[in-house]
Write a protein that holds these residues in place. Structure first.
Motif, mmCIF file in Angstrom:
data_model
loop_
_atom_site.group_PDB
_atom_site.id
_atom_site.type_symbol
_atom_site.label_atom_id
_atom_site.label_comp_id
_atom_site.label_asym_id
_atom_site.label_seq_id
_atom_site.Cartn_x
_atom_site.Cartn_y
_atom_site.Cartn_z
ATOM 1 N N GLY A 18 0.872 -1.175 0.000
ATOM 2 C CA GLY A 18 0.000 0.000 0.000
ATOM 3 C C GLY A 18 0.899 1.211 0.000
ATOM 4 O O GLY A 18 2.113 1.096 -0.073
ATOM 5 N N GLY A 19 0.308 2.368 0.081
ATOM 6 C CA GLY A 19 1.133 3.572 0.156
ATOM 7 C C GLY A 19 1.572 4.001 -1.220
ATOM 8 O O GLY A 19 2.247 3.278 -1.948
ATOM 9 N N VAL A 20 1.172 5.204 -1.580
ATOM 10 C CA VAL A 20 1.473 5.726 -2.914
ATOM 11 C C VAL A 20 2.942 6.097 -3.018
ATOM 12 O O VAL A 20 3.556 5.954 -4.069
ATOM 13 N N GLY A 21 3.528 6.534 -1.900
ATOM 14 C CA GLY A 21 4.882 7.087 -1.966
ATOM 15 C C GLY A 21 4.823 8.509 -2.475
ATOM 16 O O GLY A 21 5.479 8.871 -3.449
ATOM 17 N N THR A 22 4.019 9.306 -1.772
ATOM 18 C CA THR A 22 3.738 10.665 -2.242
ATOM 19 C C THR A 22 4.999 11.505 -2.416
ATOM 20 O O THR A 22 5.066 12.345 -3.303
ATOM 21 N N TRP A 295 19.227 -0.670 5.176
ATOM 22 C CA TRP A 295 17.792 -0.607 4.935
ATOM 23 C C TRP A 295 17.452 0.809 4.468
ATOM 24 O O TRP A 295 17.970 1.781 4.997
ATOM 25 N N ASP A 296 16.642 0.917 3.432
ATOM 26 C CA ASP A 296 16.227 2.230 2.954
ATOM 27 C C ASP A 296 14.771 2.141 2.557
ATOM 28 O O ASP A 296 14.376 1.232 1.817
ATOM 29 N N ASP A 297 13.966 3.061 3.046
ATOM 30 C CA ASP A 297 12.548 3.037 2.671
ATOM 31 C C ASP A 297 12.286 3.924 1.451
ATOM 32 O O ASP A 297 11.138 4.175 1.107
ATOM 33 N N VAL A 298 13.364 4.369 0.790
ATOM 34 C CA VAL A 298 13.272 5.186 -0.426
ATOM 35 C C VAL A 298 12.215 6.281 -0.210
ATOM 36 O O VAL A 298 11.272 6.442 -0.981
ATOM 37 N N GLY A 299 12.453 7.028 0.865
ATOM 38 C CA GLY A 299 11.449 7.981 1.323
ATOM 39 C C GLY A 299 11.311 9.202 0.442
ATOM 40 O O GLY A 299 10.272 9.861 0.462
ATOM 41 N N ASP A 300 12.334 9.529 -0.319
ATOM 42 C CA ASP A 300 12.258 10.712 -1.181
ATOM 43 C C ASP A 300 13.314 10.592 -2.277
ATOM 44 O O ASP A 300 14.047 9.603 -2.330
ATOM 45 N N PHE A 301 13.397 11.618 -3.133
ATOM 46 C CA PHE A 301 14.316 11.529 -4.270
ATOM 47 C C PHE A 301 15.782 11.632 -3.866
ATOM 48 O O PHE A 301 16.654 11.222 -4.626
ATOM 49 N N ALA A 302 16.060 12.148 -2.664
ATOM 50 C CA ALA A 302 17.444 12.139 -2.195
ATOM 51 C C ALA A 302 17.915 10.687 -2.063
ATOM 52 O O ALA A 302 19.075 10.369 -2.322
ATOM 53 N N ALA A 303 16.983 9.805 -1.679
ATOM 54 C CA ALA A 303 17.325 8.386 -1.545
ATOM 55 C C ALA A 303 17.695 7.774 -2.889
ATOM 56 O O ALA A 303 18.535 6.870 -2.966
ATOM 57 N N ILE A 304 17.069 8.266 -3.947
ATOM 58 C CA ILE A 304 17.344 7.724 -5.284
ATOM 59 C C ILE A 304 18.826 7.898 -5.635
ATOM 60 O O ILE A 304 19.460 6.990 -6.176
ATOM 61 N N THR A 364 17.758 18.095 -3.613
ATOM 62 C CA THR A 364 17.809 16.966 -2.687
ATOM 63 C C THR A 364 17.450 17.433 -1.272
ATOM 64 O O THR A 364 16.814 16.696 -0.524
ATOM 65 N N ASP A 365 17.813 18.663 -0.919
ATOM 66 C CA ASP A 365 17.477 19.186 0.411
ATOM 67 C C ASP A 365 15.985 19.390 0.609
ATOM 68 O O ASP A 365 15.506 19.406 1.740
ATOM 69 N N HIS A 366 15.262 19.642 -0.454
ATOM 70 C CA HIS A 366 13.830 19.907 -0.349
ATOM 71 C C HIS A 366 12.981 18.687 -0.718
ATOM 72 O O HIS A 366 11.764 18.788 -0.806
ATOM 73 N N ALA A 367 13.654 17.557 -0.902
ATOM 74 C CA ALA A 367 12.945 16.378 -1.420
ATOM 75 C C ALA A 367 11.783 15.959 -0.519
ATOM 76 O O ALA A 367 10.768 15.458 -0.999
ATOM 77 N N GLN A 368 11.922 16.199 0.789
ATOM 78 C CA GLN A 368 10.857 15.815 1.720
ATOM 79 C C GLN A 368 9.602 16.667 1.547
ATOM 80 O O GLN A 368 8.521 16.287 1.986
ATOM 81 N N ASN A 369 9.746 17.836 0.923
ATOM 82 C CA ASN A 369 8.591 18.736 0.791
ATOM 83 C C ASN A 369 7.660 18.375 -0.352
ATOM 84 O O ASN A 369 6.644 19.036 -0.562
ATOM 85 N N VAL A 370 8.025 17.349 -1.099
ATOM 86 C CA VAL A 370 7.212 16.983 -2.263
ATOM 87 C C VAL A 370 5.795 16.606 -1.828
ATOM 88 O O VAL A 370 4.814 16.933 -2.498
ATOM 89 N N LYS A 371 5.687 15.980 -0.663
ATOM 90 C CA LYS A 371 4.371 15.573 -0.161
ATOM 91 C C LYS A 371 3.431 16.778 -0.041
ATOM 92 O O LYS A 371 2.261 16.707 -0.422
ATOM 93 N N LYS A 372 3.985 17.872 0.464
ATOM 94 C CA LYS A 372 3.194 19.098 0.630
ATOM 95 C C LYS A 372 2.708 19.614 -0.729
ATOM 96 O O LYS A 372 1.575 20.074 -0.874
ATOM 97 N N ALA A 373 3.594 19.527 -1.718
ATOM 98 C CA ALA A 373 3.222 19.975 -3.063
ATOM 99 C C ALA A 373 2.074 19.149 -3.613
ATOM 100 O O ALA A 373 1.139 19.668 -4.231
#
Lengths: 386, 386
Positions: A18-22, A295-304, A364-373
């Motif tokens: 589940g989880g879109v990976g917003t 372990w990496d949950d590939v939480g944002d594009f910085a993880a990529i 990469t520093d703002h990658a976590q903000n994608v969810k807000k967008a």
């Protein structure tokens, strides 16, 4: 007491997908969630990698719980999957319902076959479909210890066992597991009691956690006897437990679909952490195996960028088989889902995600903000690209 | 001496529409050069704006010189244009050939009609198709002064008159015109002699130029009797002059196309500055009218932000009728040639140009480097998007 080989006959791997990976929008989105992408350049989707990591332990005993709209995509990724073990949620109901339904179905099968009464009930292991783990052998060894730790004994119903990740930095993006004393059990030299689960901490608190050596990242991996899972679920969420039991009783019968359609929408939405893990820890029923794998949950594009050292091209990490990237004085990540030419000039730590109908440009520093967008786009009425 | 009204009967506006505008790639490209775009959000292409700025002075006496592949696009932009006045270059040959051919054709028509002998030869004014000028009235007043200054008298063949732009900053991207003493002529109170043209200067030199007050930017605007233009061209570039004269003699006859196709490829490539302006200035035949209007050659994407104050949206300058832009902690320019959703997060002074087959991501500070990227893409074999 059963032997280790016997124990693995009772093991059943459950993959909640589940989880879109917003935070990975616009690559990951409602119709093409994170677990259906190859985010490591391995040539394999995350869900397929998850399956391949588990099948050496579970054999054909693998169940996937996912949204009904991903039926074909998941079946395409795991053609080995028995249709009875592809559990399709009519709508998302959070992790307690997803994992709880798997537990309820497996428990019902145990009852039908009489295994439960013989003290050989199923031990389920729940592992999210969208995580990256290496080396696989060390992960598998941790699961073996977890199964040994979870197994019921003459004296107890067994344990709910989580596999915690040794933190590499004081992340504020994960919940933590506070490990207690050693839990002595045969076949699991690294098992510890769990004192408590704690939510995502502030920076200084996270630093204290890491410095203490007592805390592990909560990666949401649970190994437990299904009967014990359901016992705690019944105590904390009786309504949810009753609904899941009703659905499970109809599973593998002609009433399966009708019952699911009728009951599922009425179920409360809650996370497995609140519904099972935290109350079980408070009751002293949770143990942990520290995972020494990465372990990496590939939480944002910085993880990529982190996960694709091999994809570096002119200073950029480039993902996408058709990518045509030109860069100059530039660094960062490009994920290309089209074959457009992408020119990057004088942009450092940039993140460019190029898809047919949506484009993301961030750092990469703002990658976590994608969810807000993504939330803002939803409000603006641009849901067609979400 | 002829009156001002009479003078304007001899005026013919020439619009050289060449130059891809490489620094505006991927918006501007070989098949859709800069002059065919609306870069100011006015709803009007640059070439149409240029035409509308000149026709109040020239009436129907407007000629466009452009590449043969832009025939339909230019005719679509300026349907008023007489087919005889749409001059199509079989291949690019730089500005001396383009402007020289216009001069040669106009001179040939003068000879055919007998106007040359009556001392009423055409005064041409050449104005590039891809510049942004405001306010139009001040520009037109400068052209009127230029025409008055250019006109032949009993004592002279007239002047080649350039309209120079008062510099607003010490640009190193433009050539400069060094103005000399006042040139006394009726109807042109601001005319000055030109001492010399100088090439793009270094930073400190540019600062000295601006501080001195004697230097103007060379915007490539020339107003001159066609006979005088051709006299200087013949002296500096006899081969080019001979070829253009041969083509002009066949113009408006059944031999036009065949002659053009045969002679044009043999012509030398050179700039009008070297072929006419500089030698004419050395001979004392050039005057200048200082232009008090604002002028922009839209040299790069940084200019797009400057020229579109009305297109600001959430801190960004957004160009493109179908643009769907979401931005957060971002500033800069988006030029959207598609209707994709574009999300910009945490990127300052960013430039994003989104077209169907190519994407550019850079910063306003690096906007000048786009040309280099285009050259690199050509070498890499990505010419399909250039």
């Amino acid at each position: 007491m059963t032997s280790s080989a016997d124990l693995f006959e009772t093991f059943f791997a459950v993959i909640p997908a589940g989880g879109v990976g917003t935070r990975l929008w616009p690559l990951s989105r409602a119709n093409a969630p994170k677990f259906l992408h190859d985010l490591t350049g391995s040539g394999t989707t995350l869900i397929r990698s998850t399956y391949e990591r588990l099948t050496p332990l579970a054999g054909e005993r693998v169940m996937v719980v996912t949204g009904v709209k991903h039926r074909e995509a998941v079946a395409g990724q795991i053609p080995e999957l028995d249709e009875r073990d592809l559990v399709l949620e009519p709508e998302p109901k959070d992790s307690a319902a997803a994992i709880g339904l798997a537990a309820a179905i497996l428990h019902h099968r145990d009852q039908q076959s009489g295994c439960q009464e013989q003290g050989r009930g199923t031990i389920m292991g729940s592992f999210a479909a969208d995580q990256v783990i290496a080396p696989v052998e060390i992960f598998q060894e941790a699961v073996r210890e977890a199964v040994a730790t979870a197994a019921p004994t003459a004296e107890s119903d067994g344990k709910i066992v989580t596999i915690g990740i040794k933190p590499t930095h004081p992340s504020t993006g994960f919940g933590y597991i506070r490990a207690g004393e050693r839990y002595p059990v045969e076949g699991a030299p690294h098992a510890h009691h769990v004192v408590e689960f704690v939510e995502k901490p502030a920076e200084e608190v996270a630093q204290q956690y890491v410095a203490s050596g007592d805390y592990l990242w909560n990666a949401g991996m649970f190994v437990a006897p299904v009967a014990l899972m359901l016992k705690h679920l019944a105590a904390a969420e009786p309504e949810l437990h009753a609904g899941l039991t009703e659905i499970a009783a109809a599973w593998d019968t002609p009433e399966q679909e009708a019952t699911l359609e009728r009951v599922w929408p009425t179920l409360p939405k809650t996370a497995i952490d609140y519904a099972v893990a935290e109350p079980a820890a408070a009751a002293g029923d949770v143990a942990v195996i520290p995972g020494e794998f990465t372990w990496d949950d590939v939480g944002d594009f910085a993880a990529i960028a982190r996960l694709n050292p091999a994809a570096h091209q002119e200073g950029m990490t480039v993902l996408g088989s058709k990518a045509r990237v030109y860069s100059e004085e530039a660094s960062g990540v490009v994920v290309a889902d089209t074959n457009r030419v992408i020119a990057l000039i004088g942009v450092e730590n940039i993140v460019v995600v190029d898809t047919g109908d949506a484009l993301l440009v961030t750092t990469t520093d703002h990658a976590q903000n994608v969810k807000k967008a993504v939330e803002a786009l939803k409000e603006k009425g641009d849901s067609d690209v979400l």
